[in-house]
Design a protein around this motif. Structure first.
Motif, PDB file in Angstrom:
ATOM      1  N   ASP A   1       0.807  -1.218   0.000  1.00  0.00           N
ATOM      2  CA  ASP A   1       0.000   0.000   0.000  1.00  0.00           C
ATOM      3  C   ASP A   1       0.840   1.268   0.000  1.00  0.00           C
ATOM      4  O   ASP A   1       0.332   2.362   0.140  1.00  0.00           O
ATOM      5  CB  ASP A   1      -0.965   0.011   1.186  1.00  0.00           C
ATOM      6  N   ILE A   4       0.453   4.619   2.500  1.00  0.00           N
ATOM      7  CA  ILE A   4      -0.461   5.753   2.389  1.00  0.00           C
ATOM      8  C   ILE A   4      -1.730   5.478   3.180  1.00  0.00           C
ATOM      9  O   ILE A   4      -2.364   4.437   3.002  1.00  0.00           O
ATOM     10  CB  ILE A   4      -0.872   5.991   0.921  1.00  0.00           C
ATOM     11  N   TYR A  33      -0.942  13.732  -4.575  1.00  0.00           N
ATOM     12  CA  TYR A  33      -2.066  14.162  -5.400  1.00  0.00           C
ATOM     13  C   TYR A  33      -3.369  13.912  -4.649  1.00  0.00           C
ATOM     14  O   TYR A  33      -3.489  12.956  -3.887  1.00  0.00           O
ATOM     15  CB  TYR A  33      -2.112  13.348  -6.714  1.00  0.00           C
ATOM     16  N   THR A  94       3.679   9.298  -6.043  1.00  0.00           N
ATOM     17  CA  THR A  94       4.576   8.574  -6.929  1.00  0.00           C
ATOM     18  C   THR A  94       5.854   8.297  -6.150  1.00  0.00           C
ATOM     19  O   THR A  94       6.302   9.119  -5.358  1.00  0.00           O
ATOM     20  CB  THR A  94       4.924   9.340  -8.216  1.00  0.00           C
ATOM     21  N   ASN A 100       6.122   7.473 -13.722  1.00  0.00           N
ATOM     22  CA  ASN A 100       4.791   8.046 -13.587  1.00  0.00           C
ATOM     23  C   ASN A 100       3.804   7.219 -12.774  1.00  0.00           C
ATOM     24  O   ASN A 100       2.714   7.682 -12.489  1.00  0.00           O
ATOM     25  CB  ASN A 100       4.192   8.271 -14.978  1.00  0.00           C
ATOM     26  N   GLU A 101       4.146   6.015 -12.416  1.00  0.00           N
ATOM     27  CA  GLU A 101       3.189   5.167 -11.713  1.00  0.00           C
ATOM     28  C   GLU A 101       2.790   5.790 -10.391  1.00  0.00           C
ATOM     29  O   GLU A 101       3.635   6.231  -9.606  1.00  0.00           O
ATOM     30  CB  GLU A 101       3.797   3.791 -11.456  1.00  0.00           C
ATOM     31  N   GLN A 102       1.492   5.830 -10.143  1.00  0.00           N
ATOM     32  CA  GLN A 102       0.967   6.392  -8.904  1.00  0.00           C
ATOM     33  C   GLN A 102       0.415   5.274  -8.022  1.00  0.00           C
ATOM     34  O   GLN A 102      -0.163   4.300  -8.515  1.00  0.00           O
ATOM     35  CB  GLN A 102      -0.118   7.427  -9.187  1.00  0.00           C
ATOM     36  N   PHE A 103       0.571   5.458  -6.707  1.00  0.00           N
ATOM     37  CA  PHE A 103       0.039   4.534  -5.714  1.00  0.00           C
ATOM     38  C   PHE A 103      -1.018   5.274  -4.909  1.00  0.00           C
ATOM     39  O   PHE A 103      -0.817   6.427  -4.529  1.00  0.00           O
ATOM     40  CB  PHE A 103       1.151   4.025  -4.792  1.00  0.00           C
ATOM     41  N   PHE A 104      -2.114   4.577  -4.646  1.00  0.00           N
ATOM     42  CA  PHE A 104      -3.279   5.248  -4.082  1.00  0.00           C
ATOM     43  C   PHE A 104      -3.532   4.871  -2.632  1.00  0.00           C
ATOM     44  O   PHE A 104      -3.252   3.755  -2.198  1.00  0.00           O
ATOM     45  CB  PHE A 104      -4.521   4.897  -4.916  1.00  0.00           C
ATOM     46  N   GLY A 105      -4.128   5.829  -1.921  1.00  0.00           N
ATOM     47  CA  GLY A 105      -4.627   5.569  -0.594  1.00  0.00           C
ATOM     48  C   GLY A 105      -5.973   4.849  -0.652  1.00  0.00           C
ATOM     49  O   GLY A 105      -6.511   4.623  -1.731  1.00  0.00           O
ATOM     50  N   PRO A 106      -6.533   4.525   0.522  1.00  0.00           N
ATOM     51  CA  PRO A 106      -7.776   3.744   0.564  1.00  0.00           C
ATOM     52  C   PRO A 106      -9.036   4.537   0.248  1.00  0.00           C
ATOM     53  O   PRO A 106     -10.095   3.957   0.040  1.00  0.00           O
ATOM     54  CB  PRO A 106      -7.814   3.228   2.001  1.00  0.00           C
TER      55      PRO A 106
ATOM     56  N   PHE B  34      -1.339   3.251 -18.709  1.00  0.00           N
ATOM     57  CA  PHE B  34      -1.504   2.367 -17.566  1.00  0.00           C
ATOM     58  C   PHE B  34      -2.932   1.843 -17.538  1.00  0.00           C
ATOM     59  O   PHE B  34      -3.864   2.522 -17.970  1.00  0.00           O
ATOM     60  CB  PHE B  34      -1.278   3.123 -16.246  1.00  0.00           C
ATOM     61  N   TYR B  36      -5.389   0.648 -14.389  1.00  0.00           N
ATOM     62  CA  TYR B  36      -5.590   0.484 -12.957  1.00  0.00           C
ATOM     63  C   TYR B  36      -6.880  -0.303 -12.750  1.00  0.00           C
ATOM     64  O   TYR B  36      -7.837  -0.176 -13.518  1.00  0.00           O
ATOM     65  CB  TYR B  36      -5.709   1.829 -12.257  1.00  0.00           C
ATOM     66  N   ARG B  43      -8.920   0.398  -2.770  1.00  0.00           N
ATOM     67  CA  ARG B  43      -8.120   1.415  -3.420  1.00  0.00           C
ATOM     68  C   ARG B  43      -7.760   0.984  -4.837  1.00  0.00           C
ATOM     69  O   ARG B  43      -7.772  -0.200  -5.147  1.00  0.00           O
ATOM     70  CB  ARG B  43      -6.841   1.686  -2.631  1.00  0.00           C
ATOM     71  N   ASN B  96       4.645  14.094 -12.912  1.00  0.00           N
ATOM     72  CA  ASN B  96       4.104  12.726 -12.974  1.00  0.00           C
ATOM     73  C   ASN B  96       2.582  12.687 -12.937  1.00  0.00           C
ATOM     74  O   ASN B  96       1.988  11.715 -12.472  1.00  0.00           O
ATOM     75  CB  ASN B  96       4.671  11.879 -11.825  1.00  0.00           C
TER      76      ASN B  96
END
Lengths: 113, 110
Positions: A1, A4, A33, A94, A100-106, B34, B36, B43, B96
């Motif tokens: 995760d 985040i 973001y 990121t 550019n890959e983004q990781f998201f919160g819940p 991408f 997702y 999430r 980004n």
């Protein structure tokens, strides 16, 4: 995760009240973001940050403000909530500035009555 | 203008059937695309990135610059594939940033 978290996870509030949502990350990432997720619109960028005290507007920033006084926290504020701001809000980061890959919160589900 | 179009709001298939979720983009330059996935009330998580050219959970996607498409495919759908799928395009104006499509809900029926 990617470390985040978001708080609160759920909130119900009334029109005209101020609301602050918090995004917290534990891995010292520079870019953060805020998005809102709405049916038929996908995810739309509200604001983003590229460092402490460095923020800028996204696609749908009207009615929202942000602050980033520490690397780990990115706050989203609805100054005077409206029913049109009822949505699910996601924070993202990121991990690398050249990637550019983004990781998201819940996510935070906000209902404005 | 930079844009991502996912023409289908809902794609409904039976288990074992092939699946193709469409994504078209508009971008001047070298795009990064991408996919997702968001399972119910969870999430968003990255499924595929075009540069890596991997197959994740049986899904593949090929970037077609001539048709400006990045369709997601799986030969045999499973019930656990039921989810919301978003196509995303970057970079968008630096830092980004990504542009997301409106999403396609995939429903796989037994």
């Amino acid at each position: 995760d990617a470390g985040i978290t978001q708080s609160p996870r759920h909130k119900v509030t009334e029109t005209g009240t101020p609301v602050t949502l918090r995004c917290h990350q534990t891995e010292n990432h520079r870019y953060m973001y805020w998005y809102r997720q709405d049916p038929g619109h996908g995810l739309r960028l509200i604001h983003y940050s590229y460092g402490v005290k460095d923020t800028d507007k996204g696609e749908v920033s009207d009615g929202y403000s942000v602050s980033r006084s520490k690397t780990e926290d990115f706050l989203l504020t609805l100054e005077s909530a409206t029913s049109s701001q009822t949505s699910v809000y996601f924070c993202a980061i990121t991990q690398r500035e050249d990637y550019n890959e983004q990781f998201f919160g819940p996510g935070t589900r906000l209902t404005v009555l | 203008a930079q844009r991502v179009t996912q023409p289908e709001k809902l794609l409904s298939v039976f288990k074992g059937a092939p699946v193709e979720l469409k994504c078209n983009y508009s971008y001047s330059g070298s795009p990064e695309l991408f996919w997702y996935v968001q399972y119910s009330r969870q999430r968003l998580q990255l499924l595929l990135r075009h540069i890596s050219r991997e197959s994740i959970k049986g899904f593949t996607a090929d970037l077609n610059k001539g048709e400006t498409s990045f369709h997601l495919k799986k030969p045999f759908a499973q019930e656990e594939d039921s989810a919301m799928y978003y196509c995303a395009l970057g970079p968008s104006g630096g830092y980004n940033k990504l542009i997301f499509g409106a999403g396609t809900r995939l429903a796989v029926h037994p």
